[in-house]
Design an enzyme around this catalytic site. Structure first.
Site: not given
Length: 102
Positions: A64-66, A68, A92
């Site tokens: 997971v990141c901000r 993708g 996110m």
């Protein structure tokens, strides 16, 4: 390499169903300070290569990141080390579930 993906709502539904997902958040410290998925482990993207030994090759990890993109890079790095990974699309920014401050 074909990157496997999962939608944020699928991750949320799986967690709500009581499934134990191994989630790794690869965002930077200031980003996770704003909230992350409650069960996630934080390993910034820049540290992934140095911290591979913390991961179990018998498990699957949801990255997971901000948005993708960084998690996609993390997936490529880990997959090259035979770690089973799946990328959460939209990151996110697309997460509607609970978050926690660690």
């Amino acid at each position: 390499m074909l990157l496997r993906t999962i939608e944020p709502n699928e991750v949320e539904r799986s967690l709500n169903d009581g499934n134990n997902l191994n989630i790794i958040d690869v965002r930077e410290n200031d980003e996770v300070a704003q909230g992350m998925i409650p069960t996630a482990k934080h390993i910034p993207l820049g540290e992934i290569s140095d911290r591979i030994n913390e991961l179990d090759r018998d498990k699957e990890y949801v990255m997971v990141c901000r948005s993708g993109k960084r998690s996609e890079k993390a997936c490529a790095i880990l997959a090259s080390h035979n770690i089973n990974v799946i990328n959460m699309t939209g990151g996110m920014l697309s997460w509607k579930g609970k978050t926690t401050i660690k």
